[in-house]
Design a protein around this motif. Sequence first.
Motif, short mmCIF file in Angstrom:
data_model
loop_
_atom_site.label_atom_id
_atom_site.label_comp_id
_atom_site.label_asym_id
_atom_site.label_seq_id
_atom_site.Cartn_x
_atom_site.Cartn_y
_atom_site.Cartn_z
N PRO A 62 -48.54 57.65 36.05
CA PRO A 62 -49.64 58.05 36.94
C PRO A 62 -49.30 57.64 38.38
O PRO A 62 -48.41 56.82 38.62
CB PRO A 62 -50.83 57.24 36.41
N ALA A 63 -50.02 58.19 39.33
CA ALA A 63 -49.72 57.97 40.75
C ALA A 63 -49.69 56.49 41.13
O ALA A 63 -48.84 56.05 41.91
CB ALA A 63 -50.72 58.70 41.62
N ARG A 64 -50.61 55.70 40.59
CA ARG A 64 -50.65 54.26 40.86
C ARG A 64 -50.91 53.51 39.56
O ARG A 64 -51.77 53.90 38.79
CB ARG A 64 -51.75 53.93 41.87
N VAL A 65 -50.15 52.46 39.35
CA VAL A 65 -50.30 51.64 38.16
C VAL A 65 -50.24 50.17 38.57
O VAL A 65 -49.76 49.83 39.66
CB VAL A 65 -49.20 51.93 37.11
N ILE A 66 -50.68 49.31 37.68
CA ILE A 66 -50.53 47.87 37.90
C ILE A 66 -49.23 47.44 37.23
O ILE A 66 -49.01 47.70 36.05
CB ILE A 66 -51.70 47.08 37.28
N ASP A 67 -48.37 46.80 38.00
CA ASP A 67 -47.17 46.17 37.46
C ASP A 67 -47.63 44.84 36.89
O ASP A 67 -47.97 43.92 37.65
CB ASP A 67 -46.14 45.98 38.58
N VAL A 68 -47.72 44.72 35.57
CA VAL A 68 -48.30 43.53 34.95
C VAL A 68 -47.36 42.32 35.01
O VAL A 68 -47.82 41.19 34.85
CB VAL A 68 -48.75 43.78 33.48
N GLU A 69 -46.09 42.55 35.26
CA GLU A 69 -45.15 41.43 35.40
C GLU A 69 -45.29 40.75 36.75
O GLU A 69 -45.23 39.54 36.86
CB GLU A 69 -43.72 41.91 35.20
N ASN A 70 -45.45 41.56 37.79
CA ASN A 70 -45.49 41.04 39.16
C ASN A 70 -46.89 41.05 39.77
O ASN A 70 -47.05 40.69 40.93
CB ASN A 70 -44.53 41.85 40.05
N LEU A 71 -47.87 41.49 39.01
CA LEU A 71 -49.27 41.57 39.45
C LEU A 71 -49.41 42.22 40.82
O LEU A 71 -49.80 41.59 41.81
CB LEU A 71 -49.92 40.18 39.44
N ARG A 72 -49.08 43.49 40.83
CA ARG A 72 -49.23 44.28 42.06
C ARG A 72 -49.40 45.74 41.70
O ARG A 72 -49.04 46.17 40.61
CB ARG A 72 -48.04 44.08 42.99
N ILE A 73 -49.95 46.50 42.64
CA ILE A 73 -50.08 47.94 42.48
C ILE A 73 -48.76 48.59 42.87
O ILE A 73 -48.15 48.23 43.88
CB ILE A 73 -51.21 48.50 43.38
N VAL A 74 -48.31 49.52 42.05
CA VAL A 74 -47.09 50.28 42.35
C VAL A 74 -47.48 51.74 42.53
O VAL A 74 -48.15 52.32 41.68
CB VAL A 74 -46.07 50.15 41.20
N THR A 75 -47.10 52.31 43.67
CA THR A 75 -47.23 53.75 43.88
C THR A 75 -45.95 54.36 43.33
O THR A 75 -44.86 54.09 43.82
CB THR A 75 -47.41 54.07 45.38
N THR A 76 -46.08 55.15 42.28
CA THR A 76 -44.92 55.51 41.47
C THR A 76 -44.06 56.64 42.04
O THR A 76 -42.88 56.70 41.72
CB THR A 76 -45.37 55.90 40.05
#
Length: 136
Positions: A62-76
């Motif tokens: 999806p366009a934006r997800v939570i990177d659960v390892e680094n606790l941040r939003i990723v714009t994919t």
Amino acid sequence: MSTPVEWINIFTGDRDVAADLVTARPRNPDVSPSTMREPLLRLLSDCAHHDCCPQQVDLPLPARVIDVENLRIVTTGGQVGRFAALSYCWGHSTQTLLLTSTLAKMSHHIDIDTLPQSIQDAILVVRSISIKYLWV
């Protein structure tokens, strides 16, 4: 005059002889990673062996997800990968929201303690089953 309908809920445990026929299980309020990890891994493994289930391959994220390892939003930007999805009722409380004004900050770091408990739990469980991204 119609007869009232009575509903019967039937549940069984995983090891019960009727487990293959009765697929509903009692709701477990404990969603901690230590409780959920093994059942989720077992379900994913079972699904991987079903002919009717889609292959477990990397898909467009999806366009934006939570990177659960680094606790941040990723714009994919069209990247592919594995992700889990969380669908839940937002409720009426004030909570941390991803907005245009918060995207830059949340792309660097998300303070997990500011998130609703549902998302906190999902992050921990998804992390425990080695899936890197969560889509909320």
